[in-house]
Design an enzyme around this catalytic site. Sequence first.
Site, short mmCIF file in Angstrom:
data_model
loop_
_atom_site.label_atom_id
_atom_site.label_comp_id
_atom_site.label_asym_id
_atom_site.label_seq_id
_atom_site.Cartn_x
_atom_site.Cartn_y
_atom_site.Cartn_z
N TYR A 19 0.86 -1.20 0.00
CA TYR A 19 0.00 0.00 0.00
C TYR A 19 0.89 1.24 0.00
O TYR A 19 1.88 1.32 0.74
CB TYR A 19 -0.89 0.02 1.24
CG TYR A 19 -1.68 1.30 1.41
CD1 TYR A 19 -2.96 1.43 0.88
CD2 TYR A 19 -1.14 2.38 2.11
CE1 TYR A 19 -3.69 2.60 1.04
CE2 TYR A 19 -1.85 3.56 2.26
CZ TYR A 19 -3.13 3.67 1.72
OH TYR A 19 -3.82 4.83 1.87
N GLU A 41 -3.66 7.63 -3.90
CA GLU A 41 -3.61 6.38 -3.15
C GLU A 41 -3.50 5.20 -4.11
O GLU A 41 -4.32 5.06 -5.02
CB GLU A 41 -4.88 6.23 -2.30
CG GLU A 41 -4.90 4.98 -1.43
CD GLU A 41 -6.20 4.85 -0.66
OE1 GLU A 41 -6.14 4.59 0.55
OE2 GLU A 41 -7.27 4.99 -1.28
#
Length: 394
Positions: free
Chosen positions: A153, A241
Site C-alpha cells: 500500500y 492512493e
Amino acid sequence: MAASMASQAAARGLRTSTSKHILLDKLKCTWLSPRRWLNLQEYQSKKLMQESGVAVQRFYVADTASEALDAAKRLNAKEIVLKAQILAGGRGKGVFDSGLKGGVHLTKDPAVVGELANKMLGYNLTTKQTPKDGVKVKTVMVAEALDISRETYFAILMDRSCNGPVMVGSPQGGMDIEEVAASTPELIFKEVIDIFQGVQDDQALRMAANLGFKGPLQRQAADQIKRLYDLFLKVDATQVEVNPLGETPEGQVVCFDAKINFDDNAEFRQKAVFAMDDMTESDPTETEAAKWDLKYIGLDGNIACFVNGAGLAMATCDIIDLHGGKPANFLDLGGGVKERQVYEAFKLLTADPKSSIKSLQGKMSALEPLVAPLPSKTTKNPLHLHMRADHFSI
C-alpha cells in the site's frame, strides 16, 4: 447519529467542511466556497498516471463490443481483464440487468471479451453502492492482466498536522488500510515531505525498503514513488492512493489500482483534468445544486432542511430523526452564500415531491426579480430554515 449523516455525505462525494480558502491577490481577499469532489473513472486516473510515467497495466477503452474485441486482440496479452467503468465500487460482485454476473472478468480468449462486452455495454450494473436500478455502463476498459506476487500500500496525501504532503506506506497492501492500522500499526510507515525540496532519494529508497522491496526492485519502487509525487503536484491532488502497489513475478513494480482526489479550488488551472468530470451517474438534483456550489444530498424523508453550515445541517437532520421525523435532504448553503444561491436552493426544495411546500410553489417567479439583480452581494444574516409539508419557518 451525526457521524452517520457525515458518512452519508462523504459517500455521495460531498465535501462537508465549511472552511473557507482565502487567496491574497494584490492585498484583496477573495473567499472561495469549497465545491463538490471531482469524479473520474478508473481509466481516466490510469491515463493521468501513465502520462506521468507511472507504471500501469496496458489498457484500452471501448464503447462498443466490437471495439472491445479489437482492443483485446491488440493487447496480445496472455490474460485479459475486462472492467465495466462506473464510479461505484463493488463492481466485481455486481449484477447486470442483461443477466451477466460481475462487472470484472478475466479471460485468455479475446473472442470472449467481445461477448462479455456485449452483455455489459448499454445495460445497468447494480452493486451495493449504486441506486436500486443500477447504473448504465457506457464504457469498458480492456487491460492486460498481470500476476501479482506481492501487494503493498502506498499513498501521498496532504496532512494539516505536518503543514504539507506526507507519504504513507505499508507492506500489507490489497486490503483495507484502516484494518492494517488498527491491527498492526507497526506496519504503517510515514515520511513527511518538504514541500520546497520534494521527495528526496533517500526518502524514496527508505519507503521502498519499508514496503518490502529488495534488490533492484527497491530502486524501481523508489522511482515509482517519485513519479507519483510528480503527479501529485502536477494535477493539484490532495491525495494519490495506490492499493495495491504490486510486485510481479517478472520483476516489475506496477500501480494496479489507484484513487486520486483533487483540490477543487485548483479548477481554474486544471481545466483539462476537470473537463473529464463524469457527472452522468450523479443525481440530477445534486448535479443542479453543484452548478450553484450548493452541497445537497437527497434523502428519503418529507422534512426539507435549508441550513447554513454543514455541521449544523447534519445536526438538524439528526434532531429531526431523533424526534421521529425523516429529513428529505441535506442542504448546506455555506457561509459565503449569495442571494442567487438562496433562490436556487429554494427551487431545489420546492421541486422535491416528497417535501412539497405549497406556500412557496407558484411564488418562485415573484422572488426572481428580487434575487436576479443582486448576484454579487452576500447575505448578511445566515439562514436556518426547516420546512415541513405545507409550511416553513425561519
